[in-house]
Design an enzyme around this catalytic site. Sequence first.
Site, mmCIF file in Angstrom:
data_model
loop_
_atom_site.group_PDB
_atom_site.id
_atom_site.type_symbol
_atom_site.label_atom_id
_atom_site.label_comp_id
_atom_site.label_asym_id
_atom_site.label_seq_id
_atom_site.Cartn_x
_atom_site.Cartn_y
_atom_site.Cartn_z
ATOM 1 N N ASP A 226 0.879 -1.158 0.000
ATOM 2 C CA ASP A 226 0.000 0.000 0.000
ATOM 3 C C ASP A 226 0.927 1.220 0.000
ATOM 4 O O ASP A 226 2.122 1.124 0.331
ATOM 5 C CB ASP A 226 -0.959 -0.002 1.201
ATOM 6 C CG ASP A 226 -2.131 0.962 0.976
ATOM 7 O OD1 ASP A 226 -2.063 1.789 0.030
ATOM 8 O OD2 ASP A 226 -3.109 0.906 1.744
ATOM 9 N N TRP A 227 0.364 2.345 -0.369
ATOM 10 C CA TRP A 227 1.189 3.543 -0.601
ATOM 11 C C TRP A 227 1.815 4.049 0.709
ATOM 12 O O TRP A 227 1.142 4.652 1.533
ATOM 13 C CB TRP A 227 0.333 4.605 -1.285
ATOM 14 C CG TRP A 227 0.399 4.563 -2.790
ATOM 15 C CD1 TRP A 227 0.689 5.613 -3.612
ATOM 16 C CD2 TRP A 227 0.212 3.441 -3.660
ATOM 17 N NE1 TRP A 227 0.698 5.200 -4.936
ATOM 18 C CE2 TRP A 227 0.415 3.885 -4.996
ATOM 19 C CE3 TRP A 227 -0.070 2.083 -3.472
ATOM 20 C CZ2 TRP A 227 0.316 3.036 -6.104
ATOM 21 C CZ3 TRP A 227 -0.175 1.242 -4.572
ATOM 22 C CH2 TRP A 227 0.019 1.717 -5.857
#
Length: 735
Positions: A226-227
């Site tokens: 995930d970012w």
Amino acid sequence: MGDISDLSLEEKASLTSGADFWRTTAVDRAGIPSIMLTDGPHGLRKQAGDTDHLGIAASVPATCFPPAVGLGSSWDADLAERVGTALGVESAIEDVAVILGPGINIKRSPLCGRNFEYFSEDPVVSAVMGAALVRGIQSQGVGASLKHFAANNQETDRLRVSSDVDPRPLREIYLRAFQRVVQDARPWTVMCSYNRINGVYASEDPWLLTSVLRDDWGFDGLVMSDWGAVNDRVAGVIAGLDLEMPSSGGRTDAQLVEAVRNGALDERALDRVAQRVVDLVTRAQAREARPGPLDVEAHHALAREAAGRCLVLLKNDGALLPLARDARIAVIGEFARSPRYQGAGSSQINPTRIDSALDSISSEAVGEVAFAPGFALDGTGDAAALRAEAVAAASAAEVAVVFLGVPDDEESEGFDRQHMELPADQLRLLEEVAAANRSTVVVLSNGGAVTLPFDESVPAIVEGWLLGQAGGSATADVLFGTVNPSGKLTETIPLRLEDTPAFGNFPGEHGHVRYGEGLFVGYRWYDERESAVAYPFGHGLSYTRFDYGEVSARVRDDGDIAVTVPVGNVGEVAGREVVQVYVSLPGSSVQRPPRELKGFAVLALEPGETATAEVVVRREDLAYWDVRVHRWVVEPGTYRIEAGASSRDLRASTDLALDGDDVVLPLSLASSFEEVLAHPVAGPLLSNALEARPGGVPTELFRLLGNFPVGRLDGFPLPRRELEQIIDEALGVDG
Ligand code: BGC
């Protein structure tokens, strides 16, 4: 392209992290291009200019389909697959290689700020809908990214919190949907979540990313972070994290290079992850260019059809709905004019157009339509005057349709809700309107469940959740009966926040959240306690009525269970029914909820028509996770199979005897007498030895002694040496 053998160490490291916010890194020298990955999940959020991962900067216009909270309520996998296909088409036109979705986390608490991005409190619904979306997206040569893996069920402290979950709920509730989607639909990518699971960051957990995902489930795609989820890049690579997103500006690539040089990271581990990035790029490049323009009208029409199947008719006393087109209607509530159709954060789509319910009702009605906003979403205006205007409109009308909802700024990615209540000014408005006009219909727009203190005082409630850009016209379709509502709740609507399963254990403190309710998530909890709810899981009414016949179940050759039940439409209009199949095992040797959804089917029936719902219950879905042997086990026994219109409206049931899986527990001197006696080899040996003792051993002794580890009491009732021999012999036979 295709192979990484002639890449330098630096090139390999660079491949395994983003070039920028949305693109992978190219290695031009080796002919490896960059590809684009972008949000997701219920539309395409492709940013052309400024970039961020929180839905702040603008993105190109795209069709905003119903977010998962809406789409899930359709329980319609074919529909979800068509929406997925449309998402794939839009991604392909924009040359996006991977769209970041679907999100299939379980709704553990109604307070999770991101529940609108998730399908259900139940893993089977989540899995079926998630797999359908993945299939649709990938049918267009575009990859999906199944997220957020795993146990990411809250926004509070989401980048650090440890979800402390016991093995059974982890496997049976939180990982089950991921497992099914991975195995059924083979997503190209999986996105690991920000949080820790039992103390270990998902992005660096070898158990999660390799043992479970790849070794157990056979995942052969790429895992991206995930970012901003990467905590320790080297540990991530070792654990099986293939791609860090977004770019770290080269900082963590240099760490990988250094780690290989100093021996902390085996270069083969780096090769493995770099190869997976190349494989993804190769896969994406295989798609032929898809020329635009997007057929905006056709996709909008699909968004409307989809939204129409998502509305859930919670109650409809006196058949107040559908509305007559020539009725004098007062449309009340700002949400009718300014629809709330999606949630805030990274999933925020820039829609190609927006239908408001007010416009759609006005254009479809034949009678007079009056409008009063009733409340102001920005808090401006004189609340009393707005209410008075609305009450006057309601008094003059035959029916009042009141649009209430959770304001945009109360639920979003990034933070959890603090309560489940609609704003006080809206509740007060409704109270006054309902007092002025008994024919009041409430239409709700909300991403997470809200309490319904007005349940008793209005005859009709439509739960609209969030319906995407065509939600307004779809709502009008349902209100006028152009579309017969068929949505069903994928989450329980409780009476009070205090009743909810995670209450007291959400959102945790000091970096830990304890999943104290264990297996009892959602309806499993309320059913176990036999507690009242506002509306149960699976509930949703129709403008017609359905009769259920006898349910039958048989074991198929492949071990799965075929369940059939005839269902007839005994009303006046065509309609769709979501037939739900729940299974339980009375007398199970392990803790189990009273019933669990194991399959469902949607039937579309003309008035007077009967058809047979065919639902396959997978044998593997009946298994529990056995913590003693670390594997799935189907218990032998007589299972109860119930079919119904909701988890609390069960119409037919049957029993089915099933063979179980053998569980042979590892034997040692720490095994109890009961366990040794139950063992196929050691059991008879022990019985014989006991009988051979002078005077034998009275069986009553085992009521007292059965739970004693055999090696605990030296020499009693057998010499330790003899017990050791029995165990060694049994272990020898077991191999
Ligand atoms: C979200 C993801 C999203 C990513 C990229 C993250 O903050 O958790 O769901 O795909 O940003 O925007």
